[in-house]
Scaffold this active site. Structure first.
Site, mmCIF file in Angstrom:
data_model
loop_
_atom_site.group_PDB
_atom_site.id
_atom_site.type_symbol
_atom_site.label_atom_id
_atom_site.label_comp_id
_atom_site.label_asym_id
_atom_site.label_seq_id
_atom_site.Cartn_x
_atom_site.Cartn_y
_atom_site.Cartn_z
ATOM 1 N N LYS A 49 1.469 13.391 5.755
ATOM 2 C CA LYS A 49 1.780 12.609 4.548
ATOM 3 C C LYS A 49 3.159 12.988 4.010
ATOM 4 C CE LYS A 49 -0.122 11.042 0.140
ATOM 5 N NZ LYS A 49 0.328 9.655 0.417
ATOM 6 N N HIS B 225 -4.588 15.914 1.595
ATOM 7 C CA HIS B 225 -4.282 14.915 2.634
ATOM 8 C C HIS B 225 -3.792 15.600 3.908
ATOM 9 C CE1 HIS B 225 -4.213 11.966 -0.689
ATOM 10 N NE2 HIS B 225 -4.460 11.075 0.263
ATOM 11 N N HIS B 226 -3.807 14.827 4.980
ATOM 12 C CA HIS B 226 -3.307 15.237 6.300
ATOM 13 C C HIS B 226 -1.849 15.707 6.229
ATOM 14 C CE1 HIS B 226 -1.114 11.352 6.500
ATOM 15 N NE2 HIS B 226 -2.145 10.927 5.781
ATOM 16 N N GLY C 245 -0.097 8.928 -4.408
ATOM 17 C CA GLY C 245 -0.050 7.871 -5.418
ATOM 18 C C GLY C 245 -1.357 7.792 -6.193
ATOM 19 N N THR C 246 -2.465 8.032 -5.495
ATOM 20 C CA THR C 246 -3.780 7.961 -6.157
ATOM 21 C C THR C 246 -3.927 9.072 -7.200
ATOM 22 O OG1 THR C 246 -4.646 7.178 -4.052
ATOM 23 C CG2 THR C 246 -6.263 7.855 -5.706
ATOM 24 N N GLY D 157 0.823 -1.215 0.000
ATOM 25 C CA GLY D 157 0.000 0.000 0.000
ATOM 26 C C GLY D 157 0.847 1.249 0.000
ATOM 27 N N PRO E 248 -2.202 2.118 -5.090
ATOM 28 C CA PRO E 248 -2.017 3.376 -4.368
ATOM 29 C C PRO E 248 -3.218 3.704 -3.496
ATOM 30 C CG PRO E 248 -2.572 3.810 -6.656
ATOM 31 C CD PRO E 248 -2.417 2.323 -6.529
ATOM 32 N N THR F 87 3.090 4.234 -0.983
ATOM 33 C CA THR F 87 3.136 4.970 -2.255
ATOM 34 C C THR F 87 4.538 5.563 -2.438
ATOM 35 O OG1 THR F 87 2.189 6.817 -1.006
ATOM 36 C CG2 THR F 87 0.680 5.510 -2.344
HETATM 37 N N1 LIG Z 1 -2.742 2.223 -0.750
HETATM 38 C C1 LIG Z 1 -3.591 2.795 0.121
HETATM 39 O O1 LIG Z 1 -4.813 2.546 0.121
HETATM 40 C C2 LIG Z 1 -3.033 3.736 1.146
HETATM 41 C C3 LIG Z 1 -1.702 4.027 1.125
HETATM 42 N N2 LIG Z 1 -1.145 4.786 2.101
HETATM 43 C C4 LIG Z 1 0.305 4.901 2.070
HETATM 44 O O2 LIG Z 1 0.824 4.046 3.095
HETATM 45 C C5 LIG Z 1 2.044 4.572 3.593
HETATM 46 C C6 LIG Z 1 1.973 4.653 5.109
HETATM 47 O O3 LIG Z 1 1.000 5.583 5.508
HETATM 48 P P1 LIG Z 1 0.696 5.837 7.055
HETATM 49 O O4 LIG Z 1 0.384 4.557 7.743
HETATM 50 O O5 LIG Z 1 -0.252 6.955 7.101
HETATM 51 O O6 LIG Z 1 2.144 6.346 7.556
HETATM 52 P P2 LIG Z 1 2.722 6.368 9.046
HETATM 53 O O7 LIG Z 1 3.775 7.444 9.033
HETATM 54 O O8 LIG Z 1 1.632 6.439 10.045
HETATM 55 O O9 LIG Z 1 3.435 4.940 9.197
HETATM 56 C C7 LIG Z 1 4.644 4.633 8.532
HETATM 57 C C8 LIG Z 1 5.263 3.396 9.151
HETATM 58 O O10 LIG Z 1 6.519 3.164 8.490
HETATM 59 C C9 LIG Z 1 7.530 2.996 9.489
HETATM 60 N N3 LIG Z 1 8.860 3.463 9.057
HETATM 61 C C10 LIG Z 1 9.308 4.727 8.982
HETATM 62 N N4 LIG Z 1 10.601 4.754 8.578
HETATM 63 C C11 LIG Z 1 10.955 3.472 8.441
HETATM 64 C C12 LIG Z 1 12.172 2.830 8.083
HETATM 65 N N5 LIG Z 1 13.270 3.543 7.772
HETATM 66 N N6 LIG Z 1 12.198 1.482 8.035
HETATM 67 C C13 LIG Z 1 11.080 0.763 8.330
HETATM 68 N N7 LIG Z 1 9.892 1.311 8.670
HETATM 69 C C14 LIG Z 1 9.839 2.652 8.730
HETATM 70 C C15 LIG Z 1 7.062 3.842 10.661
HETATM 71 O O11 LIG Z 1 7.758 3.414 11.819
HETATM 72 P P3 LIG Z 1 7.556 4.151 13.234
HETATM 73 O O12 LIG Z 1 6.174 3.761 13.669
HETATM 74 O O13 LIG Z 1 8.624 3.548 14.087
HETATM 75 O O14 LIG Z 1 7.738 5.606 12.959
HETATM 76 C C16 LIG Z 1 5.569 3.540 10.650
HETATM 77 O O15 LIG Z 1 5.314 2.334 11.328
HETATM 78 C C17 LIG Z 1 2.248 5.905 2.857
HETATM 79 O O16 LIG Z 1 3.106 5.699 1.754
HETATM 80 C C18 LIG Z 1 0.845 6.263 2.364
HETATM 81 O O17 LIG Z 1 0.857 7.071 1.211
HETATM 82 C C19 LIG Z 1 -1.895 5.308 3.102
HETATM 83 C C20 LIG Z 1 -3.244 5.089 3.153
HETATM 84 C C21 LIG Z 1 -3.926 4.288 2.169
HETATM 85 O O1 LIG Z 2 -0.930 8.887 2.878
HETATM 86 C C1 LIG Z 2 -2.175 8.696 2.936
HETATM 87 O O2 LIG Z 2 -2.825 8.910 3.969
HETATM 88 C C2 LIG Z 2 -2.841 8.170 1.740
HETATM 89 N N1 LIG Z 2 -2.128 7.836 0.720
HETATM 90 C C3 LIG Z 2 -2.572 7.208 -0.466
HETATM 91 C C4 LIG Z 2 -2.056 7.921 -1.703
HETATM 92 O O3 LIG Z 2 -0.913 8.431 -1.674
HETATM 93 O O4 LIG Z 2 -2.740 7.938 -2.712
HETATM 94 C C5 LIG Z 2 -4.029 6.868 -0.497
HETATM 95 C C6 LIG Z 2 -4.918 7.622 0.421
HETATM 96 O O5 LIG Z 2 -5.463 8.725 -0.220
HETATM 97 C C7 LIG Z 2 -4.316 7.971 1.768
#
Ligand SMILES: NC(=O)C1=CN([C@@H]2O[C@H](COP(=O)(O)OP(=O)(O)OC[C@H]3O[C@@H](n4cnc5c(N)ncnc54)[C@H](OP(=O)(O)O)[C@@H]3O)[C@@H](O)[C@H]2O)C=CC1
Ligand SMILES: O=C(O)C1=N[C@H](C(=O)O)C[C@H](O)C1
Length: 246
Positions: free
Chosen positions: A141, A137-138, A147-148, A77, A103, A79
């Site tokens: 990010k 987005h928040h 990515g979307t 997931g 994405p 991006t």
């Molecule tokens: N495809 C989809 O439907 C969606 C995609 N996304 C994407 O998912 C990704 C994550 O989003 P989100 O959960 O909001 O982000 P967060 O920042 O909340 O979480 C990121 C995670 O990655 C970990 N991390 C950070 N640096 C490293 C590293 N060097 N090595 C290993 N792990 C690491 C963090 O660790 P720690 O907790 O220790 O900081 C944390 O657990 C983004 O790319 C976002 O765009 C988001 C929502 C929906």
């Molecule tokens: O980082 C996010 O939060 C999200 N990322 C995804 C993206 O980059 O498209 C999907 C979603 O909109 C939330």
């Protein structure tokens, strides 16, 4: 099913909750303090059948390489890495594993893409309409544009003869007619809002998708994990949806 989480942040936690509801066990968790890239071998996965990766753009590609090297199935997931999609395709062929990436795992967004695919042949002929994509987005990010937004922009560019490239930079002058403008805003806690805007001299059409909960993404990702486990190849969410349509 036994699942490993690469990323335990906002999305990792949402995936863990949905996985538990669907009867799965999360058997390994990786984050910045326990990086997957520090693992010596796949024993670190504690027997997980599939990894669900919502981490950060900087590590995503190297982590995908590990999944393929270890031959473990994965749902991606995260991006911000898809410029390297062809490299990943090669790894998946060598690794004999299944990798499903998207994405945006919300089925609502998949519906928007379908609607757009239906509109594009006619829109291509109606050249009085300009097109653009906007995402909000928040403030946490890391990547921009989302990515979307890049995916929606790619669909518009490929479907409209009058658009040949995607422009994501802030414009400080007039924009070329063949550029498809993608803009980003970071605001508070917005979970994800994507707008495709079509504009003519006499009207404007907006298709807006607004995520109301991270559960929508998490549910799509856990379903994808269930679907991709035991398959071989590089897949997108569309492959899973088409498969379920029979
Ligand atoms: N495809 C989809 O439907 C969606 C995609 N996304 C994407 O998912 C990704 C994550 O989003 P989100 O959960 O909001 O982000 P967060 O920042 O909340 O979480 C990121 C995670 O990655 C970990 N991390 C950070 N640096 C490293 C590293 N060097 N090595 C290993 N792990 C690491 C963090 O660790 P720690 O907790 O220790 O900081 C944390 O657990 C983004 O790319 C976002 O765009 C988001 C929502 C929906
Ligand atoms: O980082 C996010 O939060 C999200 N990322 C995804 C993206 O980059 O498209 C999907 C979603 O909109 C939330």
């Amino acid at each position: 099913m036994r699942i490993a989480l690469a990323g335990t942040g906002r999305m990792g936690q949402a995936v863990e909750a949905v996985a538990a509801e669907r009867g799965h066990d999360v058997v390994a968790r990786f984050d910045s303090e326990t990086p997957l890239l520090d693992a010596r071998d796949d024993a670190a996965l504690h027997g997980a059948e599939v990894v669900v990766d919502f981490s950060v753009p900087d590590v995503a590609l190297d982590q995908i390489h590990r999944y393929c090297f270890w031959g473990v199935d994965a749902v991606i997931g995260t991006t911000g890495w898809t410029d390297e999609i062809d490299t990943v395709r090669g790894w998946v062929e060598e690794g004999q594993n299944g990798v499903l990436w998207a994405p945006n795992f919300s089925l609502g967004l998949a519906l928007v893409s379908r609607a757009l695919a239906g509109l594009l042949p006619l829109l291509d002929r109606l050249d009085e309409y300009d097109a653009a994509v906007h995402e909000v987005h928040h403030t946490g990010k890391l990547d921009s544009p989302s990515g979307t937004a890049l995916r929606l922009a790619g669909e518009l560019r490929d479907g409209l003869g009058r658009k040949s490239r995607i422009e994501t930079e802030t414009q400080h002058g007039a924009i070329d007619a063949d550029a498809l403008h993608v803009t980003s805003q970071r605001l508070g806690r917005v979970l994800g809002e994507h707008t495709v805007a079509l504009d003519s001299d006499i009207d404007q059409i907006r298709i807006v998708h607004t995520a109301k909960s991270r559960r929508a993404f998490a549910l799509g990702a856990v379903r994808a994990a269930e679907w991709v486990t035991g398959r071989q190849g590089l897949f997108t969410l569309d492959d899973m949806i088409e498969d379920s349509e029979g």
